[in-house]
Design an enzyme around this catalytic site. Structure first.
Site, PDB file in Angstrom:
ATOM      1  N   SER A 132       1.108  -1.193  -0.040  1.00  0.00           N
ATOM      2  CA  SER A 132      -0.044  -0.003   0.044  1.00  0.00           C
ATOM      3  C   SER A 132       0.696   1.323  -0.005  1.00  0.00           C
ATOM      4  O   SER A 132       2.139   1.327   0.244  1.00  0.00           O
ATOM      5  CB  SER A 132      -0.784  -0.202   1.368  1.00  0.00           C
ATOM      6  OG  SER A 132      -1.652  -1.114   1.080  1.00  0.00           O
TER       7      SER A 132
HETATM    8  N1  SAH Z   1      -0.492  -5.478   4.272  1.00  0.00           N
HETATM    9  C1  SAH Z   1       0.107  -5.714   2.778  1.00  0.00           C
HETATM   10  C2  SAH Z   1      -0.840  -5.123   1.626  1.00  0.00           C
HETATM   11  C3  SAH Z   1      -0.597  -6.395   0.795  1.00  0.00           C
HETATM   12  S1  SAH Z   1      -1.925  -6.195  -0.421  1.00  0.00           S
HETATM   13  C4  SAH Z   1       1.561  -5.047   2.790  1.00  0.00           C
HETATM   14  O1  SAH Z   1       1.799  -4.487   3.455  1.00  0.00           O
HETATM   15  O2  SAH Z   1       2.220  -5.436   1.536  1.00  0.00           O
HETATM   16  C5  SAH Z   1      -3.438  -7.497   0.207  1.00  0.00           C
HETATM   17  C6  SAH Z   1      -2.994  -8.545   0.557  1.00  0.00           C
HETATM   18  O3  SAH Z   1      -4.005  -9.453   0.863  1.00  0.00           O
HETATM   19  C7  SAH Z   1      -2.410  -9.729  -0.614  1.00  0.00           C
HETATM   20  O4  SAH Z   1      -1.255 -10.089  -0.376  1.00  0.00           O
HETATM   21  C8  SAH Z   1      -3.345 -10.809  -0.846  1.00  0.00           C
HETATM   22  O5  SAH Z   1      -2.963 -12.006  -1.149  1.00  0.00           O
HETATM   23  C9  SAH Z   1      -3.964 -10.810   0.453  1.00  0.00           C
HETATM   24  N2  SAH Z   1      -5.256 -11.334   0.759  1.00  0.00           N
HETATM   25  C10 SAH Z   1      -6.574 -11.057   0.157  1.00  0.00           C
HETATM   26  N3  SAH Z   1      -7.546 -11.872   0.596  1.00  0.00           N
HETATM   27  C11 SAH Z   1      -6.974 -12.454   1.594  1.00  0.00           C
HETATM   28  C12 SAH Z   1      -7.511 -13.494   2.437  1.00  0.00           C
HETATM   29  N4  SAH Z   1      -8.945 -14.043   2.635  1.00  0.00           N
HETATM   30  N5  SAH Z   1      -6.659 -14.019   3.396  1.00  0.00           N
HETATM   31  C13 SAH Z   1      -5.416 -13.564   3.674  1.00  0.00           C
HETATM   32  N6  SAH Z   1      -5.009 -12.781   3.019  1.00  0.00           N
HETATM   33  C14 SAH Z   1      -5.705 -12.180   1.698  1.00  0.00           C
END
Ligand code: SAH
Length: 215
Positions: A62
């Protein structure tokens, strides 16, 4: 840290302040955590631009402003047990881990889950516990949580997560489909009642069910 990133990092902190990030601890942590370690090597020069960047498995780390904003709104305290859904690069998890007691984080993409574990070790962050799984269900064995942060956009607010919050607990989650305007939503639990407030418009990757073993 690669010293030529320092001026950009200092500028980023000033930008975040101008954008309304006033919590000194949040600003300190954003300054201290090396964002360049969480992104692909070819993007290192952009580590301190106020922008979202691509990571593995088609996901994104993000924008620093959004990380700072969501962290500030979560009102994390040093005694808190916090759950994050969507480990991704691990950056938001490390930011939260510096402000709370224990941070639990769930990722559904195996390559991201593995890479995040490595970076937590490399940075010697020992209060993070990881899980490879579907975060929509939360983490039954570890509930209740003082705080929950979801970092992928849900079409709805998952019920199971709401009931894993402690009374008085706060959850921050982006809500909305991929084709519509999403908003960060804050939920505060009061017993069996949930106070819901809509905050900032945002753009997040989707919160999806199931798990993915390869990239
Ligand atoms: N917090 C992260 C943001 C990553 S983007 C950072 O600091 O980099 C969002 C993430 O959520 C992705 O890696 C995606 O694979 C994950 N995601 C989406 N749905 C999910 C679920 N149901 N359970 C766990 N992870 C999930």
């Amino acid at each position: 840290m690669n010293s030529n990133l320092l001026p950009k990092k200092t500028l980023l902190i000033e930008t975040l302040k101008a954008q309304g990030i006033t919590n000194e601890k949040v600003l300190e942590v954003i300054f201290d955590v090396p964002r360049e370690d969480f992104i692909p090597g070819y993007l290192r020069n952009q580590a301190y631009e106020n922008a979202a960047l691509p990571i593995e498995s088609g996901q994104t780390i993000s924008q620093p402003y959004i990380v700072a904003y969501m962290t500030q709104e979560l009102k994390v305290e040093k005694t808190h047990k916090v759950l994050e859904i969507g480990t991704g690069s691990g950056y938001q998890a490390v930011v939260l881990s510096k402000l709370c007691k224990r941070l639990f984080t769930i990722e559904r993409h195996m390559p991201l889950y593995k890479a995040a574990e490595e970076i937590f070790k490399k940075l010697r962050v020992y209060n993070i516990t990881t899980l490879f799984g579907n975060g929509i269900k939360g983490w039954k064995e570890q509930e209740p949580f003082d705080r929950i942060m979801v970092t992928a956009a849900g079409e709805d607010i998952p019920d199971e997560l709401l009931y894993q919050l402690k009374d008085g607990g706060i959850m921050i989650i982006p809500v909305g489909g991929q084709e519509e305007t999403q908003h960060i939503v804050r939920i505060i639990r009061h017993g069996d009642e949930f106070e819901v407030n809509t905050l900032l418009p945002v753009k997040f990757v989707p919160l999806l069910s199931g798990i993915v073993h390869s990239s």
